[in-house]
Design a protein around this motif. Structure first.
Motif, PDB file in Angstrom:
ATOM      1  N   VAL A 275       6.024  -5.901 -10.073  1.00  0.00           N
ATOM      2  CA  VAL A 275       5.918  -4.878 -11.114  1.00  0.00           C
ATOM      3  C   VAL A 275       4.510  -4.737 -11.679  1.00  0.00           C
ATOM      4  CG1 VAL A 275       8.330  -5.138 -11.776  1.00  0.00           C
ATOM      5  CG2 VAL A 275       6.596  -6.524 -12.920  1.00  0.00           C
ATOM      6  N   ASP A 276       3.588  -5.651 -11.379  1.00  0.00           N
ATOM      7  CA  ASP A 276       2.260  -5.525 -11.964  1.00  0.00           C
ATOM      8  C   ASP A 276       1.253  -6.293 -11.125  1.00  0.00           C
ATOM      9  OD1 ASP A 276       0.316  -4.726 -13.728  1.00  0.00           O
ATOM     10  OD2 ASP A 276       0.631  -6.394 -15.118  1.00  0.00           O
ATOM     11  N   SER A 511       3.912   5.811 -10.100  1.00  0.00           N
ATOM     12  CA  SER A 511       4.166   4.848 -11.180  1.00  0.00           C
ATOM     13  C   SER A 511       3.578   3.475 -10.890  1.00  0.00           C
ATOM     14  CB  SER A 511       5.678   4.716 -11.417  1.00  0.00           C
ATOM     15  OG  SER A 511       6.337   4.258 -10.238  1.00  0.00           O
ATOM     16  N   ASP A 512       3.301   3.172  -9.602  1.00  0.00           N
ATOM     17  CA  ASP A 512       2.728   1.864  -9.278  1.00  0.00           C
ATOM     18  C   ASP A 512       1.208   1.918  -9.105  1.00  0.00           C
ATOM     19  OD1 ASP A 512       2.648   3.300  -6.939  1.00  0.00           O
ATOM     20  OD2 ASP A 512       3.377   1.666  -5.662  1.00  0.00           O
ATOM     21  N   THR A 514      -2.443   1.372  -9.879  1.00  0.00           N
ATOM     22  CA  THR A 514      -3.103   0.436 -10.789  1.00  0.00           C
ATOM     23  C   THR A 514      -3.964   1.160 -11.812  1.00  0.00           C
ATOM     24  OG1 THR A 514      -4.934   0.157  -9.217  1.00  0.00           O
ATOM     25  CG2 THR A 514      -3.112  -1.412  -9.075  1.00  0.00           C
ATOM     26  N   HIS A 517      -1.756   2.039 -14.598  1.00  0.00           N
ATOM     27  CA  HIS A 517      -1.469   0.846 -15.404  1.00  0.00           C
ATOM     28  C   HIS A 517      -2.612   0.539 -16.362  1.00  0.00           C
ATOM     29  CE1 HIS A 517       1.478  -0.704 -12.068  1.00  0.00           C
ATOM     30  NE2 HIS A 517       1.952   0.301 -12.756  1.00  0.00           N
TER      31      HIS A 517
END
Length: 595
Positions: A275-276, A511-512, A514, A517
């Motif tokens: 998830v990260d 959504s993934d 980086t 994020h």
């Protein structure tokens, strides 16, 4: 410092666990921990590497601090490295230290959880579990009424604040309790931190039993949880094993070194799903090169002077997890050189493994690839620049506005450098009261831009501005920049759909990604900082509830204890509200309509 001086100083040290520091004047050269201070420092009389010898030669004095346990020595070492940035230690940049509890040096001391104690304060810690520390401090305030407000808020009050209404403070500011009686309560708080658990556990247990007898089961359950935290607080150097799910969280760590910079890549998975991902920079010791034989290398790894990935991981583990929840599992590319670090993680209930095959080994290999990659499209900052068509944004500033129906309007300005928060560059601004988010954002950006253009802001210009919001907030920010003439790229990030809003239109990134994020981290931090400032200013919680018919002081206190804040009261359902003693359906309906 000559070898004889080191031997003489070592003879004066106790045979107890603790931390030692080699210093040159006011400069800390190196910080180390020891199970036996005397034996450990004496080993420096025969340095096994040129690097260590160079440090000892430069040192003028050796300072030390005794701790109760090896765990406390480990945490204190991490705190001192973060605070002093000694050149002979491996250092994780842009990170936090472990929390402490302080009682300030004031006629009426206040209690706070902090990472940077005030001058003259009595500090206890450091502690590994910030959540447990905060629970214990809250329990102490409930039982003994120790104040938590700033000295500025304490001075000149005419009536007690919300903390008094919630039972968290005895209000010495307005004379609800005399100073002498208050200091007696503070003495009880000190006795607890000095090891007398019963000072807090006994009254909590009595209150829990009374709540159970009155059928106030929710209150009794909350007190039970506080009591468990209190009883575990002093056990084993505050290192009780946490209960964690076997299918919980996993961190995968790998290190790579390039020149004077070491990077650690971290992959984070929850319930088997990645998830990260993040990368972190560490500064290696800036010291002379040794002769490179194997015996010397072993000494360097033990002392934290080494330049191997295993040594970097040892330094990273304690410094990185200073303020973060520990995962259930840590997978490492190499076994850390510091066995104490691994032992500490295991006492916290963390399973530490160096896998050699299977899915876990493939995750480690992926982390290694992330650690070894150079700046480019794979790097989140470079990828963000590519996405937006700008240069790599090494310095990003985030902005958000917080208010309560147009009252106590505040703005936040946070800063991220090289992907990490630079808290020293945070700023905040109180704005005119108005229930207009767009206009408030316009004023906030104009304030920042004006200070930059006029040379009144001591910070470098950012490479990118990020506003918390959608097209309206972005438009307001662009208006402000244009009016002042400050040419800095700006984008918005809408919270509802996580859509990046650019001057050319919205961008729906994967959504993934980086780079997304990274923007989310900046946005969330700007929001947190704004809300924190707003909550510190407003006094509208008690005022709003005071104006609700049928809600008196006792009912208000029960509501706030049950829900924690007026925002939570506002969002509570009728069924939740009527669960509170003294709140019937009619009063619950009134609360819902008035809030």
């Amino acid at each position: 410092m000559e070898t004889g001086e080191v031997r003489t100083r070592a003879t004066d040290l106790p045979r107890e666990p603790g931390v030692y520091q080699f210093q040159a004047g006011e400069t800390t050269l190196y910080v180390g921990k020891a199970v036996d201070l005397r034996s450990r420092v004496r080993s420096y009389t025969d340095p096994r590497s040129t690097r260590i010898r160079g440090m000892v030669d430069r040192a003028e004095t050796i300072d030390f601090a005794v701790t109760d346990t090896e765990t406390q020595a480990l945490l204190l070492e991490a705190n001192l490295i973060k605070r002093n940035q000694p050149r002979y230690n491996v250092r994780l940049t842009d990170d936090k230290s472990y929390p402490l509890v302080q009682l300030t040096d004031h006629e009426v001391p206040r209690i706070t959880v902090t990472r940077d104690p005030e001058e003259g304060a009595i500090a206890y810690g450091p502690f590994t579990d910030k959540g447990r520390v905060e629970t214990v401090v809250k329990a102490l305030r409930e039982v003994y009424g120790a104040r938590g407000c700033s000295d500025h808020k304490y001075e000149g009050r005419e009536r007690p604040c919300l903390d008094y209404e919630m039972g968290l403070c005895s209000a010495p500011c307005t004379g609800e309790i005399g100073v002498e009686s208050y200091l007696e309560d503070v003495a009880s708080v000190r006795r607890f931190f000095e090891g007398e658990t019963g000072v807090l556990a006994d009254p909590l247990e009595r209150e829990m039993e009374a709540a159970a007898q009155e059928a106030a089961f929710e209150r009794a359950a909350n007190l039970r949880d506080e009591l468990e935290a209190v009883r575990a607080f002093h056990g084993d150097g505050e290192s009780a094993v946490s209960s964690r799910s076997a299918d919980g969280t996993t961190d995968v760590l790998a290190a790579a070194i390039e020149g004077d910079i070491a990077r650690v890549a971290r992959l984070h998975s929850e319930n088997g799903q990645l998830v990260d991902r993040s990368r972190h920079r560490l500064d290696r010791p800036s010291i002379e090169t040794g002769n490179g034989n194997s015996g010397e290398g072993a000494a360097e790894a033990t002392d934290g002077f080494g330049s191997t990935p295993a040594t970097v991981l040892s330094a990273f583990l304690t410094q990185y997890y200073a303020e973060r929840d520990l995962p259930d599992v840590v997978l490492l590319a190499e076994q850390p050189t510091d066995e104490d670090v691994v032992a500490w993680l295991e006492t916290q209930g963390v399973s530490v493994r160096v896998p050699s095959a299977g899915r876990e080994a493939r995750l480690v290999e992926l982390a290694l690839k992330n650690a070894r990659r150079r700046s480019g499209r794979d790097n989140e900052l470079a990828a963000l620049g590519d996405r937006l068509g700008i240069d790599r944004p090494d310095r990003i500033e985030g902005f958000d506005v917080s208010h309560a129906g147009g009252r106590d309007v505040v703005g936040s300005n946070v800063c991220f450098v090289d992907g990490s928060a630079d808290t020293a560059a945070y700023r905040r601004k109180k704005l005119p009261e108005q229930n207009d988010d767009y206009e408030s954002m316009r004023k906030l950006i104009r304030w920042r831009a004006t200070r930059a253009v006029e040379g009144r802001d001591d910070r470098p210009d950012p490479d990118l501005l990020l506003v918390d919001g959608g097209e309206g907030q972005l438009g307001a920010a662009m208006d402000a920049l244009s009016a002042v003439g400050w040419d800095v790229p700006v984008v918005g990030l809408a919270k509802a759909d996580e859509i990046v809003i650019t001057p050319d239109g919205p961008r729906d990134w994967p959504s993934d990604a980086t780079e997304l994020h990274l923007l989310q981290r900046v946005r969330d931090e700007a929001h947190r900082f704004a809300v924190q400032y707003h909550q510190s200013l407003r006094d509208e919680v008690s005022t709003v509830l005071d104006e609700v018919p049928g809600v008196g002081p006792e009912t208000r206190r029960r509501l706030l204890r049950r829900f924690g804040s007026v925002e939570n009261v506002r969002s509570a359902s009728i069924a939740d509200l009527t669960d509170v003693d003294g709140v019937g359906e009619a009063t619950a309906e009134t609360i819902r309509s008035r809030l």
